[in-house]
Design an enzyme around this catalytic site. Structure first.
Site, mmCIF file in Angstrom:
data_model
loop_
_atom_site.group_PDB
_atom_site.id
_atom_site.type_symbol
_atom_site.label_atom_id
_atom_site.label_comp_id
_atom_site.label_asym_id
_atom_site.label_seq_id
_atom_site.Cartn_x
_atom_site.Cartn_y
_atom_site.Cartn_z
ATOM 1 N N LYS A 189 48.010 7.602 35.086
ATOM 2 C CA LYS A 189 46.612 7.841 34.738
ATOM 3 C C LYS A 189 45.859 6.534 34.863
ATOM 4 C CE LYS A 189 44.186 11.421 33.294
ATOM 5 N NZ LYS A 189 44.443 12.843 33.552
HETATM 6 P P1 NAD Z 1 34.126 16.963 33.167
HETATM 7 O O1 NAD Z 1 33.641 15.572 33.149
HETATM 8 O O2 NAD Z 1 33.838 17.819 34.343
HETATM 9 O O3 NAD Z 1 33.581 17.743 31.867
HETATM 10 C C1 NAD Z 1 33.751 17.273 30.578
HETATM 11 C C2 NAD Z 1 32.827 18.115 29.700
HETATM 12 O O4 NAD Z 1 33.021 17.778 28.337
HETATM 13 C C3 NAD Z 1 31.349 17.886 29.977
HETATM 14 O O5 NAD Z 1 30.669 19.122 29.898
HETATM 15 C C4 NAD Z 1 30.927 16.964 28.844
HETATM 16 O O6 NAD Z 1 29.526 17.034 28.570
HETATM 17 C C5 NAD Z 1 31.748 17.552 27.734
HETATM 18 N N1 NAD Z 1 31.923 16.688 26.581
HETATM 19 C C6 NAD Z 1 32.181 15.360 26.526
HETATM 20 N N2 NAD Z 1 32.244 14.962 25.248
HETATM 21 C C7 NAD Z 1 32.036 16.063 24.489
HETATM 22 C C8 NAD Z 1 31.988 16.307 23.114
HETATM 23 N N3 NAD Z 1 32.177 15.324 22.246
HETATM 24 N N4 NAD Z 1 31.758 17.578 22.690
HETATM 25 C C9 NAD Z 1 31.561 18.593 23.547
HETATM 26 N N5 NAD Z 1 31.597 18.419 24.893
HETATM 27 C C10 NAD Z 1 31.833 17.160 25.331
HETATM 28 O O7 NAD Z 1 35.679 16.884 32.882
HETATM 29 P P2 NAD Z 1 36.799 17.964 33.199
HETATM 30 O O8 NAD Z 1 37.396 17.615 34.483
HETATM 31 O O9 NAD Z 1 36.288 19.324 32.953
HETATM 32 O O10 NAD Z 1 37.861 17.573 32.080
HETATM 33 C C11 NAD Z 1 37.778 18.078 30.739
HETATM 34 C C12 NAD Z 1 39.126 17.932 30.085
HETATM 35 O O11 NAD Z 1 40.077 18.635 30.882
HETATM 36 C C13 NAD Z 1 39.646 16.500 29.966
HETATM 37 O O12 NAD Z 1 40.424 16.377 28.804
HETATM 38 C C14 NAD Z 1 40.538 16.355 31.184
HETATM 39 O O13 NAD Z 1 41.513 15.358 31.036
HETATM 40 C C15 NAD Z 1 41.127 17.746 31.235
HETATM 41 N N6 NAD Z 1 41.656 18.110 32.544
HETATM 42 C C16 NAD Z 1 40.859 18.244 33.633
HETATM 43 C C17 NAD Z 1 41.437 18.572 34.855
HETATM 44 C C18 NAD Z 1 40.603 18.772 36.082
HETATM 45 O O14 NAD Z 1 41.179 19.099 37.140
HETATM 46 N N7 NAD Z 1 39.301 18.664 36.024
HETATM 47 C C19 NAD Z 1 42.805 18.745 34.955
HETATM 48 C C20 NAD Z 1 43.595 18.611 33.822
HETATM 49 C C21 NAD Z 1 43.007 18.294 32.608
#
Ligand code: NAD
Length: 440
Positions: A125
């Site tokens: 990561k």
């Molecule tokens: P992203 O940046 O697209 O979205 C994150 C979202 O969370 C946004 O809508 C943001 O406004 C919101 N957010 C941030 N802080 C917040 C809070 N305190 N309260 C409420 N909402 C809040 O990110 P993503 O890719 O959707 O990732 C989200 C989670 O999923 C992370 O933990 C990431 O590690 C995990 N994840 C993502 C992927 C992927 O392929 N995108 C894969 C595995 C895990």
């Protein structure tokens, strides 16, 4: 009814243990999860030593020329937790709260995740301490390129393959790929995944995490004899994972009653019009700001209360440590599907387990993203690209296998799905480490 978090009854224990509030960083949380599974498996200290600690930690100070011609230093990390089962694999996060401990935790979870769904990768990561909203597009590009240039010796299709995470996207991956390709004078799409389709990205990668979460929910609903149609859902985080999961669940007939992002939480008991929410977000720089003005939902006074709503399914899809011993008692959902990494702390896990909440753990629930990243890497190396139907079909297969293996261990050892997922992952890792042995 007291349960073990896998849908089966657990014996009742007399007396209430006194709970103690503990601020827990993500790495401590990850270590406790790891140790719990090791305890069930009864591994030797040598076996643990081979797989537990990160194999490489890179810390960087990156000088970047800003638009006003000043130079600003950004702190950044890349942690390669494991390369036992294949190259390190894992996203890069741009966020003001990135810390080394957070990146170490996320890297360990990546190792476990790749092992649970049995794809041939280790775990890694990366992160840069920055609020990307404060940068111009040019500054963001220079920072992204500088980060990748600084890592050039340590990454590669057979060494370490980064991907998007919070606040990074296909454009950032394109800059990463170009920086590496120019440095080595060789077109190397397989050095990163999550790229735009025009540059070797895979069809279906954009929705893969949410798709994987939905496949897990299908399996969980079957196991718990619950109907997804009509199920009430609350989703924290409306980015890639959260908004796509909302869209897919509505298509399955579920009712998404609450969504949130950094601007707040929005609630509608009758179900939020998710298409309208996505359209609103797209018109407002990717955030739901003032969404209540669209007349589709009310803004909640306290966004954290979204986690405590009377819903069937809760999907944390934002950041770590959202459900802790401070609020776990009040969580009402029957299923928690961890689209985010590390949204439930170790203490909260114990509380929810006693309540009988069925948690689909992050290392399984959000593994769809890395699984399609694996398909992307395969396609890049073959130079032959799959139709979306093949991606979807293969993803369903990997996710179902991962879910079934985890449920099997959960029932066999009478442990939560989280401990079971770690057991599946650790057994595969231990076996691989033993077969490889020690080099020199
Ligand atoms: P992203 O940046 O697209 O979205 C994150 C979202 O969370 C946004 O809508 C943001 O406004 C919101 N957010 C941030 N802080 C917040 C809070 N305190 N309260 C409420 N909402 C809040 O990110 P993503 O890719 O959707 O990732 C989200 C989670 O999923 C992370 O933990 C990431 O590690 C995990 N994840 C993502 C992927 C992927 O392929 N995108 C894969 C595995 C895990």
């Amino acid at each position: 009814m007291s349960q073990n978090g896998n849908g089966t009854k657990a014996p009742k224990k007399n007396g209430r243990k006194k709970r103690r509030y503990m601020t827990m960083n993500a790495y401590t949380n990850a270590m406790l999860q790891f140790d719990q599974a090791v305890g069930v498996l009864g591994l030797t200290s040598d076996q643990v030593a081979m797989i537990k600690d990160p194999r490489k930690i890179i810390q960087l100070s990156l000088p970047v020329r800003m638009d006003d011609s000043s130079i600003r230093i950004f702190h950044a990390y890349r942690v390669q937790h494991s390369v036992i089962r294949g190259p390190a694999k894992g996203g890069v996060r741009f966020h003001q709260d990135v810390s080394l401990d957070e990146v170490k935790a996320l890297a360990l979870w990546m190792t476990m995740k790749c092992s649970v769904v049995n794809i041939p990768f280790g775990g890694g990561k990366g992160g840069i301490v920055v609020d990307p909203r404060t940068l111009s597009l040019g500054e963001l590009e220079r920072l992204s390129r500088r980060y990748f240039a600084a890592l050039a010796e340590d990454i590669g299709p057979d060494q370490d393959v980064p991907a998007p995470d919070v606040n990074t996207n296909p454009q950032v991956m394109a800059w990463f790929m170009d920086t590496y390709s120019m440095r080595y004078n060789e077109y190397t799409p397989a050095v990163v995944t999550g790229k735009p389709l025009e540059l070797g990205g895979s069809k279906g990668r954009d929705i893969a995490t949410a798709q994987g979460t939905c496949y897990c929910l299908d399996e969980a609903a079957k196991h718990l004899e619950m109907d997804l149609e009509g199920a009430k859902v609350a989703i924290q985080g409306f980015g890639n994972a959260g908004s796509n999961a909302a869209d897919m669940l509505v298509k399955k007939g579920a009712k998404v009653v609450a969504i949130s992002d950094i601007t707040g939480a929005y609630y509608n008991e009758k179900g939020i019009d998710i298409k309208a929410a996505i359209a609103w977000k797209n018109q407002h720089k990717s955030i739901l700001t003032d969404f209540e003005q669209a007349g589709k939902a009310e803004k909640m006074d306290d966004p954290m209360k979204l986690l405590e709503l009377p819903v069937d399914i809760l999907i944390p899809a934002a950041l770590e440590n959202q459900i802790s011993d401070q609020n776990a008692d009040r969580v009402q959902a029957r299923i928690i599907a961890e689209a985010a990494n590390g949204p439930v702390t170790h203490l909260a896990d114990q509380i929810l387990g006693k309540k009988g909440t069925f948690i689909i753990p992050d290392i399984l629930c959000n593994a769809g993203g890395v699984t399609v990243s694996y398909f992307e890497w395969v396609q890049n190396r073959m130079g032959f690209y799959w139709p979306k139907s093949k991606v979807t079909e293969e993803l369903r297969w990997f996710m179902r296998k991962g879910f079934k293996a985890t449920l099997h261990e959960s029932l066999k050892h009478n442990v939560s799905m989280r401990v079971a997922a770690f057991i599946v992952a650790i057994e595969r890792l231990t076996k691989a480490a033993e077969l490889r042995g020690l080099y020199a």
